[in-house]
Design a protein around this motif. Structure first.
Motif, mmCIF file in Angstrom:
data_model
loop_
_atom_site.group_PDB
_atom_site.id
_atom_site.type_symbol
_atom_site.label_atom_id
_atom_site.label_comp_id
_atom_site.label_asym_id
_atom_site.label_seq_id
_atom_site.Cartn_x
_atom_site.Cartn_y
_atom_site.Cartn_z
ATOM 1 N N ASN A 45 34.379 53.194 -62.709
ATOM 2 C CA ASN A 45 33.015 53.156 -63.242
ATOM 3 C C ASN A 45 32.021 52.652 -62.205
ATOM 4 O OD1 ASN A 45 33.963 54.062 -65.777
ATOM 5 N ND2 ASN A 45 34.396 51.957 -66.399
ATOM 6 N N GLY A 46 32.181 53.082 -60.968
ATOM 7 C CA GLY A 46 31.274 52.716 -59.898
ATOM 8 C C GLY A 46 31.467 51.313 -59.346
ATOM 9 N N GLY A 167 58.643 59.629 -42.534
ATOM 10 C CA GLY A 167 58.440 58.466 -43.378
ATOM 11 C C GLY A 167 59.060 58.651 -44.739
ATOM 12 N N THR A 168 58.782 57.718 -45.615
ATOM 13 C CA THR A 168 59.342 57.771 -46.958
ATOM 14 C C THR A 168 58.232 57.955 -47.983
ATOM 15 O OG1 THR A 168 59.190 55.369 -47.148
ATOM 16 C CG2 THR A 168 61.281 56.256 -46.346
ATOM 17 N N ALA A 169 58.605 58.474 -49.127
ATOM 18 C CA ALA A 169 57.645 58.662 -50.214
ATOM 19 C C ALA A 169 57.249 57.294 -50.767
ATOM 20 C CB ALA A 169 58.263 59.516 -51.307
ATOM 21 N N THR A 170 55.984 57.176 -51.199
ATOM 22 C CA THR A 170 55.474 55.923 -51.742
ATOM 23 C C THR A 170 54.596 56.183 -52.957
ATOM 24 O OG1 THR A 170 53.523 55.983 -50.301
ATOM 25 C CG2 THR A 170 55.442 54.752 -49.485
ATOM 26 N N VAL A 171 54.336 55.113 -53.686
ATOM 27 C CA VAL A 171 53.409 55.143 -54.814
ATOM 28 C C VAL A 171 52.450 53.971 -54.624
ATOM 29 C CG1 VAL A 171 53.156 54.977 -57.317
ATOM 30 C CG2 VAL A 171 55.156 56.124 -56.348
ATOM 31 N N ASN A 172 51.147 54.243 -54.600
ATOM 32 C CA ASN A 172 50.150 53.183 -54.475
ATOM 33 C C ASN A 172 49.995 52.528 -55.848
ATOM 34 O OD1 ASN A 172 47.243 52.098 -54.680
ATOM 35 N ND2 ASN A 172 47.567 52.344 -52.476
ATOM 36 N N VAL A 173 50.311 51.244 -55.926
ATOM 37 C CA VAL A 173 50.360 50.530 -57.206
ATOM 38 C C VAL A 173 48.973 50.405 -57.844
ATOM 39 C CG1 VAL A 173 51.031 48.373 -58.341
ATOM 40 C CG2 VAL A 173 52.427 49.300 -56.495
ATOM 41 N N LEU A 174 47.950 50.104 -57.054
ATOM 42 C CA LEU A 174 46.602 49.974 -57.610
ATOM 43 C C LEU A 174 46.135 51.299 -58.207
ATOM 44 C CD1 LEU A 174 43.939 48.505 -58.146
ATOM 45 C CD2 LEU A 174 43.263 49.029 -55.792
ATOM 46 N N GLU A 175 46.279 52.380 -57.466
ATOM 47 C CA GLU A 175 45.857 53.690 -57.977
ATOM 48 C C GLU A 175 46.643 54.063 -59.235
ATOM 49 O OE1 GLU A 175 46.298 56.329 -54.665
ATOM 50 O OE2 GLU A 175 44.403 55.712 -53.763
ATOM 51 N N LEU A 176 47.941 53.751 -59.235
ATOM 52 C CA LEU A 176 48.777 54.053 -60.404
ATOM 53 C C LEU A 176 48.305 53.247 -61.613
ATOM 54 C CD1 LEU A 176 51.210 55.489 -61.634
ATOM 55 C CD2 LEU A 176 52.651 53.640 -60.736
ATOM 56 N N ASN A 177 47.984 51.970 -61.425
ATOM 57 C CA ASN A 177 47.530 51.143 -62.546
ATOM 58 C C ASN A 177 46.157 51.564 -63.062
ATOM 59 O OD1 ASN A 177 49.799 49.542 -62.987
ATOM 60 N ND2 ASN A 177 49.228 48.123 -61.367
ATOM 61 N N VAL A 178 45.287 52.011 -62.167
ATOM 62 C CA VAL A 178 43.979 52.531 -62.598
ATOM 63 C C VAL A 178 44.195 53.787 -63.448
ATOM 64 C CG1 VAL A 178 41.849 53.635 -61.789
ATOM 65 C CG2 VAL A 178 42.633 51.507 -60.726
ATOM 66 N N ALA A 179 45.078 54.661 -62.988
ATOM 67 C CA ALA A 179 45.384 55.882 -63.752
ATOM 68 C C ALA A 179 46.060 55.541 -65.077
ATOM 69 C CB ALA A 179 46.269 56.800 -62.921
ATOM 70 N N ASP A 181 45.495 52.829 -66.881
ATOM 71 C CA ASP A 181 44.422 52.407 -67.791
ATOM 72 C C ASP A 181 43.689 53.619 -68.360
ATOM 73 O OD1 ASP A 181 44.886 49.676 -67.622
ATOM 74 O OD2 ASP A 181 43.401 49.341 -66.038
ATOM 75 N N GLU A 182 43.443 54.609 -67.513
ATOM 76 C CA GLU A 182 42.774 55.844 -67.982
ATOM 77 C C GLU A 182 43.631 56.545 -69.040
ATOM 78 O OE1 GLU A 182 39.832 57.442 -66.705
ATOM 79 O OE2 GLU A 182 39.367 55.590 -65.644
ATOM 80 N N LEU A 183 44.934 56.650 -68.775
ATOM 81 C CA LEU A 183 45.852 57.294 -69.724
ATOM 82 C C LEU A 183 45.878 56.542 -71.040
ATOM 83 C CD1 LEU A 183 48.038 59.445 -70.301
ATOM 84 C CD2 LEU A 183 49.707 57.835 -69.339
ATOM 85 N N SER A 184 45.885 55.235 -70.984
ATOM 86 C CA SER A 184 45.907 54.420 -72.210
ATOM 87 C C SER A 184 44.630 54.615 -73.020
ATOM 88 C CB SER A 184 46.079 52.943 -71.870
ATOM 89 O OG SER A 184 47.365 52.710 -71.362
#
Length: 188
Positions: A45-46, A167-179, A181-184
């Motif tokens: 939200n900006g 390299g290895t595959a990764t998941v960015n935790v902050l971006e995942l948690n923001v998404a 919250d959106e899903l919820s």
């Protein structure tokens, strides 16, 4: 007297060079970097909620957890623990992290916990976890958020970054948690 003027002139030149010209040059170069050198921010939200390249502490059960931090996620003091794998204090700390993880994830066995979920990175600020580290948390998150495991698993899989070359595959935790919250919000 001649020496004093020479030293004052050298001091003035040095101050102008390193306190004015150098910072302006770095600022100019930063204008060509992503986000004009202000870091890769994550906005909701900006409003800036964090940075993609700096790990943050998530310890509530309704969020994905990131890697532990040797510096309690303090970006001003980035560092590892400097304790080797045979250090008794370090081994006790890792065991405590394992025990805590198993209490919150009773459906797991110790052997199923990826090492990145119980060991800190060299910087103590790693913003990413392995895909396995995110996927083993799906059951807990789904239960806490009243979502299906499939919904949460699809969300994790959508946030897996695979390297282009090495390299290895990764998941960015902050971006995942923001998404998350959106899903919820959409799910309610």
């Amino acid at each position: 007297m001649k020496t004093i003027f020479s030293l004052l002139k050298l001091t003035l030149i040095t101050v102008v060079l390193f306190a004015v010209i150098y910072p302006l040059a770095i600022y100019g170069v930063a204008q060509f970097a992503p986000n004009q050198g202000k870091g890769e921010t994550v906005l909701v939200n900006g409003k800036v909620v964090g940075y993609q390249k700096i790990g943050q502490k998530f310890d509530k059960p309704n969020y994905f957890w990131g890697r532990p931090s040797a510096v309690d996620y303090n970006a001003a003091g980035s560092a590892g623990s400097n304790k080797g794998p045979s250090n008794a204090e370090y081994l006790a700390l890792v065991q405590k992290r394992i025990d805590t993880f198993l209490i919150v994830h009773p459906y797991l066995k110790k052997s199923e916990i990826p090492s990145d979920m119980v060991t800190a990175s060299g910087s103590g600020l790693d913003p990413n976890v392995s895909p396995q580290g995110a996927l083993i948390q799906v059951k807990r998150i789904a239960k806490e958020r009243n979502l299906t495991e499939e919904q949460v698993k699809i969300l994790v899989e959508a946030h897996i970054r695979t390297p282009k070359v090495m390299g290895t595959a990764t998941v960015n935790v902050l971006e995942l948690n923001v998404a998350l919250d959106e899903l919820s919000k959409r799910g309610s």
